[in-house]
Design a protein around this motif. Structure first.
Motif, PDB file in Angstrom:
ATOM      1  N   ASP A 153       7.513   5.928  44.848  1.00 15.79           N
ATOM      2  CA  ASP A 153       6.781   6.251  46.080  1.00 15.79           C
ATOM      3  C   ASP A 153       7.260   7.585  46.641  1.00 15.79           C
ATOM      4  O   ASP A 153       6.460   8.436  47.038  1.00 15.79           O
ATOM      5  CB  ASP A 153       6.977   5.135  47.103  1.00 15.79           C
ATOM      6  CG  ASP A 153       6.270   5.436  48.420  1.00 15.79           C
ATOM      7  OD1 ASP A 153       5.031   5.559  48.407  1.00 15.79           O
ATOM      8  OD2 ASP A 153       6.963   5.568  49.447  1.00 15.79           O
ATOM      9  N   LEU A 154       8.576   7.779  46.656  1.00 15.44           N
ATOM     10  CA  LEU A 154       9.127   9.058  47.131  1.00 15.44           C
ATOM     11  C   LEU A 154       8.693  10.202  46.223  1.00 15.44           C
ATOM     12  O   LEU A 154       8.335  11.293  46.696  1.00 15.44           O
ATOM     13  CB  LEU A 154      10.653   8.961  47.185  1.00 15.44           C
ATOM     14  CG  LEU A 154      11.416  10.228  47.598  1.00 15.44           C
ATOM     15  CD1 LEU A 154      10.973  10.702  48.966  1.00 15.44           C
ATOM     16  CD2 LEU A 154      12.917   9.974  47.567  1.00 15.44           C
ATOM     17  N   ARG A 156       5.985  10.455  44.403  1.00 18.76           N
ATOM     18  CA  ARG A 156       4.563  10.776  44.622  1.00 18.76           C
ATOM     19  C   ARG A 156       4.375  11.608  45.887  1.00 18.76           C
ATOM     20  O   ARG A 156       3.512  12.492  45.943  1.00 18.76           O
ATOM     21  CB  ARG A 156       3.740   9.495  44.719  1.00 18.76           C
ATOM     22  CG  ARG A 156       3.500   8.816  43.383  1.00 18.76           C
ATOM     23  CD  ARG A 156       2.433   7.726  43.501  1.00 18.76           C
ATOM     24  NE  ARG A 156       2.242   7.069  42.212  1.00 18.76           N
ATOM     25  CZ  ARG A 156       2.894   5.977  41.820  1.00 18.76           C
ATOM     26  NH1 ARG A 156       3.783   5.429  42.636  1.00 18.76           N
ATOM     27  NH2 ARG A 156       2.669   5.441  40.640  1.00 18.76           N
ATOM     28  N   ARG A 157       5.172  11.317  46.905  1.00 19.08           N
ATOM     29  CA  ARG A 157       5.014  12.051  48.162  1.00 19.08           C
ATOM     30  C   ARG A 157       5.531  13.482  48.063  1.00 19.08           C
ATOM     31  O   ARG A 157       4.983  14.395  48.686  1.00 19.08           O
ATOM     32  CB  ARG A 157       5.731  11.305  49.293  1.00 19.08           C
ATOM     33  CG  ARG A 157       4.942  10.101  49.799  1.00 19.08           C
ATOM     34  CD  ARG A 157       5.602   9.467  51.007  1.00 19.08           C
ATOM     35  NE  ARG A 157       6.763   8.674  50.630  1.00 19.08           N
ATOM     36  CZ  ARG A 157       7.822   8.507  51.384  1.00 19.08           C
ATOM     37  NH1 ARG A 157       7.904   9.104  52.560  1.00 19.08           N
ATOM     38  NH2 ARG A 157       8.827   7.747  50.976  1.00 19.08           N
ATOM     39  N   VAL A 158       6.586  13.686  47.288  1.00 21.86           N
ATOM     40  CA  VAL A 158       7.171  15.029  47.201  1.00 21.86           C
ATOM     41  C   VAL A 158       6.511  15.883  46.116  1.00 21.86           C
ATOM     42  O   VAL A 158       6.579  17.116  46.168  1.00 21.86           O
ATOM     43  CB  VAL A 158       8.700  14.930  46.952  1.00 21.86           C
ATOM     44  CG1 VAL A 158       9.005  14.495  45.533  1.00 21.86           C
ATOM     45  CG2 VAL A 158       9.388  16.256  47.248  1.00 21.86           C
ATOM     46  N   THR A 161       4.331  19.094  46.863  1.00 21.30           N
ATOM     47  CA  THR A 161       4.988  20.184  47.578  1.00 21.30           C
ATOM     48  C   THR A 161       5.706  21.104  46.593  1.00 21.30           C
ATOM     49  O   THR A 161       5.761  20.842  45.399  1.00 21.30           O
ATOM     50  CB  THR A 161       6.007  19.629  48.588  1.00 21.30           C
ATOM     51  OG1 THR A 161       7.154  19.130  47.869  1.00 21.30           O
ATOM     52  CG2 THR A 161       5.407  18.498  49.416  1.00 21.30           C
TER      53      THR A 161
END
Length: 447
Positions: A153-154, A156-158, A161
């Motif tokens: 999950d982390l 995918r979020r980063v 960027t």
């Protein structure tokens, strides 16, 4: 190939049709942008020769529309109004090439031969990718394990960027796989993914491998070399085992992270690079900072987002990972393997897995080869895994004073210490040796 000629002048279309058919190609014609889009929708083409000016329409606007509709189409812009600006704009929008009028059949043939070479290379790459998928287990990061779910999950979020990411975890936990997945999930996925192994070279050679060098910069530098940073332009640079980065190179990497600029070895010219950086380590970098072997400012620059992969012994999905690998190796060996016996499955769950996913892969591959029936039994697993389940045995521990060589005893002891230690630095401390010595022994013994 099928080639679509898009030009509002009938004589140009007719001349190109004659020349292209003489070369053995199939030819379609379109007098306007609308006709061209309708033609591509009805029947796919390999190449489109598009005039820059189509009456009231723009060939550059049509170029974008054609590529949206048919991304594999090779669009060649043709025009009597050639200029550097229009050529650059056409290539920026995705044109394969640019052909100024008047042109000869030989020039057209040369462009089409380049298209065919590129098509051949793409087909070869696709074939190699298929071969890799057959020979290498499919990477499956998805898991029901809560800790792995949090990591993904982390990630995918980063991923979208440009932030630097530090991936931490023991050897064999899949740090390199996660780094490549971050790249594939990012907006740089179409760019290169370049790996630099930090422990593999001396400081001088690693600097050259990373930043490149000029001819004559050192003995053996017989030509200019661009380096891995340049090779990763527009993509991702993965620094594997960053904790082993030699101290003399650390300030140069720090400067690159801060300013995105660098110099090749033996040059004074400053170069810029558009690169996303991901690093990985199995070392305790905070301890290395405290010991003065790793720069604190570099650590914080690398550690914008930290992702820690759990060791396999702390994961709840060992059985699922093993079943996934068994299906792969069953297909590879053309065998109908249905699963593991209860005893074998229990052995897999209890083993401490000091080698993590890499050790599990090797164990399952061996079992898939040796299994006599559709199920993998305890006897098909490596002895270090199977013996630990024998009544009275303690994790397959060797007997001190038994019929073992010193090397065998050392291997067994290092394996058990690694299984219990929270990190490689902690294991080295328990063993009373330097982390670098432990690294060499693990490499020597395949641990």
């Amino acid at each position: 190939m099928r080639i679509l000629v898009v030009d509002d002048e009938p004589n140009i279309r007719k001349t190109l049709r004659v020349a292209l058919e003489a070369m053995g190609h199939e030819v379609g014609e379109a007098a306007s942008a609308l006709d061209a889009l309708r033609d591509v929708e009805r029947r796919p083409s390999d190449v489109a020769l598009v005039d820059l000016r189509l009456g009231q329409d723009s060939g550059l606007s049509l170029l974008e529309s054609l590529l949206l509709q048919s991304p594999r189409l090779a669009v060649v812009i043709i025009t009597a109004h050639a200029s550097v600006d229009t050529a650059v704009e056409a290539m920026r929008l995705g044109a394969f090439d640019y052909l100024p009028k008047p042109f000869t059949p030989a020039q057209v043939r040369a462009v089409l031969e380049r298209v065919q070479r590129v098509r051949g290379l793409r087909a070869r790459i696709a074939g190699l990718e298929d071969q890799v998928r057959v020979e290498v287990p499919e990477v499956d990061l998805e898991s029901d394990d809560p800790e792995v779910c949090r990591v993904l999950d982390l990630a995918r979020r980063v991923a979208p960027t440009s932030a630097a990411v530090l991936i931490r975890g023991e050897n064999g936990t899949g740090k390199g796989v996660l780094a490549r997945t971050l790249h594939q999930w990012s907006n740089r996925a179409s760019g290169p993914f370049v790996t630099v192994s930090c422990p593999s070279l001396s400081a001088e050679l690693l600097e050259s491998d990373l930043f490149g060098h000029a001819r004559g910069a050192f003995t053996g530098a017989i030509r200019d070399a661009s380096g891995k940073v340049a090779a990763a332009e527009g993509g991702t640079l993965f620094l594997d085992e960053i904790g082993d980065l030699p101290p003399p190179l650390q300030p140069k990497l720090l400067r690159f992270l801060q300013e995105r600029c660098y110099e090749r070895v033996g040059e004074t010219k400053t170069r810029q690079a558009d690169v996303r950086l991901i690093a990985a380590t199995n070392r305790d970098l905070e301890q290395a900072v405290a010991a003065g072997t790793f720069r604190e400012d570099l650590f914080y620059r690398l550690n914008v987002v930290e992702v820690t992969l759990p060791p396999l012994r702390r994961r709840s999905d060992v059985a699922d990972r093993a079943a996934h690998l068994l299906r792969f190796f069953g297909r590879q060996t053309s065998r109908k393997l249905t699963g593991f016996t209860a005893e074998a499955l229990e052995a897999l769950k209890r083993h401490p897995w000091p080698g993590n996913l890499r050790e599990l892969r090797n164990a399952v591959e061996r079992a898939a080869i040796l299994a006599e029936g559709p199920e993998v039994g305890l006897a098909d697993l490596p002895e270090r895994i199977a013996v630990a389940q024998t009544p009275g045995a303690v994790e397959g521990a060797p007997e001190v004073g038994g019929s073992l060589t010193l090397e065998e005893l050392e291997i067994a002891h290092i394996r058990r210490v690694l299984a219990r230690a929270s990190s490689l630095d902690a294991a080295a401390k328990t063993l009373g040796i330097d982390p670098s010595t432990l690294y060499r022994k693990r490499k020597q013994y395949g641990l």
